[in-house]
Design a protein around this motif. Structure first.
Motif, PDB file in Angstrom:
ATOM      1  N   MET A  30       0.836  -1.205   0.000  1.00 24.68           N
ATOM      2  CA  MET A  30       0.000   0.000   0.000  1.00 24.68           C
ATOM      3  C   MET A  30       0.867   1.250   0.000  1.00 24.68           C
ATOM      4  N   HIS A  31       1.838   1.291   0.887  1.00 25.85           N
ATOM      5  CA  HIS A  31       2.674   2.480   1.009  1.00 25.85           C
ATOM      6  C   HIS A  31       3.573   2.670  -0.200  1.00 25.85           C
ATOM      7  N   ALA A  32       3.865   1.586  -0.913  1.00 24.38           N
ATOM      8  CA  ALA A  32       4.705   1.682  -2.109  1.00 24.38           C
ATOM      9  C   ALA A  32       3.893   1.995  -3.365  1.00 24.38           C
ATOM     10  N   GLY A  33       2.576   2.135  -3.226  1.00 22.46           N
ATOM     11  CA  GLY A  33       1.736   2.436  -4.380  1.00 22.46           C
ATOM     12  C   GLY A  33       1.480   1.253  -5.281  1.00 22.46           C
ATOM     13  N   GLN A  34       1.571   0.048  -4.733  1.00 22.99           N
ATOM     14  CA  GLN A  34       1.467  -1.166  -5.544  1.00 22.99           C
ATOM     15  C   GLN A  34       0.095  -1.838  -5.480  1.00 22.99           C
ATOM     16  N   LEU A  35      -0.864  -1.234  -4.824  1.00 23.09           N
ATOM     17  CA  LEU A  35      -2.195  -1.832  -4.746  1.00 23.09           C
ATOM     18  C   LEU A  35      -3.080  -1.325  -5.876  1.00 23.09           C
ATOM     19  N   GLY A  36      -3.891  -2.225  -6.407  1.00 25.19           N
ATOM     20  CA  GLY A  36      -4.908  -1.830  -7.359  1.00 25.19           C
ATOM     21  C   GLY A  36      -6.125  -1.277  -6.637  1.00 25.19           C
ATOM     22  N   LYS A  37      -7.003  -0.667  -7.403  1.00 28.46           N
ATOM     23  CA  LYS A  37      -8.191  -0.063  -6.803  1.00 28.46           C
ATOM     24  C   LYS A  37      -9.034  -1.109  -6.086  1.00 28.46           C
ATOM     25  N   HIS A  38      -9.154  -2.311  -6.660  1.00 30.70           N
ATOM     26  CA  HIS A  38      -9.990  -3.333  -6.034  1.00 30.70           C
ATOM     27  C   HIS A  38      -9.392  -3.793  -4.711  1.00 30.70           C
ATOM     28  N   GLU A  39      -8.054  -3.740  -4.599  1.00 28.13           N
ATOM     29  CA  GLU A  39      -7.412  -4.112  -3.338  1.00 28.13           C
ATOM     30  C   GLU A  39      -7.651  -3.056  -2.268  1.00 28.13           C
ATOM     31  N   SER A 147       0.555   3.166  16.648  1.00 27.36           N
ATOM     32  CA  SER A 147      -0.282   3.507  15.492  1.00 27.36           C
ATOM     33  C   SER A 147      -0.056   4.905  14.948  1.00 27.36           C
ATOM     34  N   GLY A 148       0.376   5.845  15.792  1.00 27.62           N
ATOM     35  CA  GLY A 148       0.527   7.213  15.318  1.00 27.62           C
ATOM     36  C   GLY A 148       1.506   7.330  14.159  1.00 27.62           C
ATOM     37  N   ALA A 149       2.658   6.710  14.302  1.00 24.86           N
ATOM     38  CA  ALA A 149       3.673   6.777  13.242  1.00 24.86           C
ATOM     39  C   ALA A 149       3.172   6.109  11.972  1.00 24.86           C
ATOM     40  N   LEU A 150       2.467   4.978  12.128  1.00 27.68           N
ATOM     41  CA  LEU A 150       1.947   4.291  10.951  1.00 27.68           C
ATOM     42  C   LEU A 150       0.919   5.144  10.227  1.00 27.68           C
ATOM     43  N   MET A 151       0.039   5.792  10.960  1.00 30.84           N
ATOM     44  CA  MET A 151      -0.999   6.599  10.313  1.00 30.84           C
ATOM     45  C   MET A 151      -0.397   7.786   9.576  1.00 30.84           C
ATOM     46  N   ARG A 152       0.600   8.405  10.169  1.00 34.31           N
ATOM     47  CA  ARG A 152       1.251   9.519   9.470  1.00 34.31           C
ATOM     48  C   ARG A 152       1.901   9.038   8.186  1.00 34.31           C
ATOM     49  N   LYS A 153       2.563   7.898   8.259  1.00 35.83           N
ATOM     50  CA  LYS A 153       3.198   7.336   7.070  1.00 35.83           C
ATOM     51  C   LYS A 153       2.159   6.965   6.025  1.00 35.83           C
ATOM     52  N   ARG A 154       1.052   6.360   6.466  1.00 37.69           N
ATOM     53  CA  ARG A 154       0.022   5.926   5.524  1.00 37.69           C
ATOM     54  C   ARG A 154      -0.652   7.126   4.864  1.00 37.69           C
ATOM     55  N   LEU A 155      -0.949   8.157   5.639  1.00 35.49           N
ATOM     56  CA  LEU A 155      -1.604   9.324   5.061  1.00 35.49           C
ATOM     57  C   LEU A 155      -0.736   9.939   3.973  1.00 35.49           C
ATOM     58  N   THR A 156       0.549  10.063   4.235  1.00 34.34           N
ATOM     59  CA  THR A 156       1.460  10.590   3.224  1.00 34.34           C
ATOM     60  C   THR A 156       1.481   9.702   1.985  1.00 34.34           C
ATOM     61  N   ALA A 157       1.545   8.378   2.208  1.00 35.66           N
ATOM     62  CA  ALA A 157       1.617   7.447   1.083  1.00 35.66           C
ATOM     63  C   ALA A 157       0.340   7.470   0.253  1.00 35.66           C
ATOM     64  N   LEU A 158      -0.808   7.491   0.912  1.00 37.87           N
ATOM     65  CA  LEU A 158      -2.063   7.488   0.165  1.00 37.87           C
ATOM     66  C   LEU A 158      -2.205   8.745  -0.674  1.00 37.87           C
ATOM     67  N   GLU A 160       0.235  10.578  -1.885  1.00 37.35           N
ATOM     68  CA  GLU A 160       1.229  10.606  -2.958  1.00 37.35           C
ATOM     69  C   GLU A 160       1.008   9.501  -3.996  1.00 37.35           C
ATOM     70  N   GLN A 161       0.684   8.303  -3.525  1.00 38.87           N
ATOM     71  CA  GLN A 161       0.629   7.143  -4.418  1.00 38.87           C
ATOM     72  C   GLN A 161      -0.733   6.962  -5.087  1.00 38.87           C
ATOM     73  N   TYR A 162      -1.776   7.496  -4.471  1.00 41.23           N
ATOM     74  CA  TYR A 162      -3.131   7.310  -5.013  1.00 41.23           C
ATOM     75  C   TYR A 162      -3.829   8.670  -5.092  1.00 41.23           C
ATOM     76  N   PRO A 163      -3.348   9.554  -5.963  1.00 39.39           N
ATOM     77  CA  PRO A 163      -3.875  10.925  -6.018  1.00 39.39           C
ATOM     78  C   PRO A 163      -5.340  10.993  -6.424  1.00 39.39           C
ATOM     79  N   TRP A 164      -5.904   9.894  -6.924  1.00 42.75           N
ATOM     80  CA  TRP A 164      -7.307   9.886  -7.313  1.00 42.75           C
ATOM     81  C   TRP A 164      -8.242   9.808  -6.103  1.00 42.75           C
ATOM     82  N   ILE A 165      -7.703   9.531  -4.915  1.00 39.42           N
ATOM     83  CA  ILE A 165      -8.541   9.506  -3.705  1.00 39.42           C
ATOM     84  C   ILE A 165      -8.788  10.939  -3.263  1.00 39.42           C
ATOM     85  N   ALA A 166     -10.044  11.320  -3.141  1.00 34.02           N
ATOM     86  CA  ALA A 166     -10.395  12.690  -2.772  1.00 34.02           C
ATOM     87  C   ALA A 166      -9.932  12.999  -1.349  1.00 34.02           C
ATOM     88  N   GLU A 167      -9.531  14.228  -1.119  1.00 34.31           N
ATOM     89  CA  GLU A 167      -8.970  14.626   0.167  1.00 34.31           C
ATOM     90  C   GLU A 167      -9.956  14.403   1.323  1.00 34.31           C
TER      91      GLU A 167
END
Length: 231
Positions: A30-39, A147-158, A160-167
């Protein structure tokens, strides 16, 4: 068996960090931008079941706890997840994320995509809170130390990697990062204060280990059935 000093006890709890789900292969992809939309949709739909049940878990802790000072503190968690009125709360914000990745509200709420493995793991977590001593049930939630560090990392990754997700779909994470900013300090303090014997301390460590297993089991199910893990 005598209890170990608080610092040693907390170190034992923190030593479980490698078992948290931040290192799960699904999250890494997920964080590497390797998931498809269905995933992403499978993840959001299954994680919804966990989010929906959190308030029930916390209500079970309240029902088992005889101490009003703890109940007053803990009930705020139910309000955070459920809100004070329809359209508010962490659970509602998770639905907005699910909608932002392309699911409809109806298909999230009717749980048609929730996998048996997810349901089994999450139900086991709620049952744990209902049947175990309240201190152990609270200790199981100490994954918020990690969880705090993971959420910050995930928010940044989502973003950057999935710009089609609305803010607006990220409201759950932006709000939750603030809620866990203290790395569970208040929860740690409760567990330390009320785990007065070595047996109680070890039970608290086991409870946190169990919760880590629950979270990873949810991702195991999503990882396999979203197609990545199929032989």
């Amino acid at each position: 068996m005598s209890a170990v000093p608080p610092a040693e006890f907390v170190a034992e709890l923190r030593a479980l960090a490698p078992r948290y789900w931040d290192s799960h292969p699904f999250h890494l992809r997920m964080h590497a931008g390797q998931l498809g939309k269905h995933e992403l949709q499978a993840w959001a739909a299954n994680r919804w079941y966990y989010q929906r049940c959190i308030a029930q878990k916390d209500a079970a802790i309240l029902s088992n706890c005889p101490l009003p000072e703890i109940r007053r503190q803990w009930r705020e968690r139910i309000v955070w997840h459920d809100g004070t009125k329809p359209g508010e709360g962490g659970a509602e914000n998770w639905i907005r994320l699910a909608e932002a990745v392309g699911l409809t509200r109806d298909e999230v709420l009717d749980e048609r995509h929730v996998l048996p493995g997810t349901r089994f793991a999450v139900d086991a977590y709620v049952n744990f809170a209902r049947t175990k001593p309240w201190v152990e049930a609270i200790a199981s939630g100490l994954t918020e130390m990690f969880s705090g560090a993971l959420m910050r990392k995930r928010l940044t990754a989502l973003r950057e990697q999935y710009p089609w997700i609305a803010e607006e779909g990220f409201a759950y994470f932006t709000n939750r990062i603030e809620a866990v900013a203290g790395e569970g300090r208040a929860t740690v303090d409760i567990v330390v204060e009320h785990s007065r014997t070595r047996e109680q301390q070890l039970a608290a460590v086991a409870a946190l280990s169990f919760k880590c297993d629950v979270l990873r089991a949810v991702l195991d199910a999503v990882d396999y059935y979203s197609g990545r893990g199929r032989p």
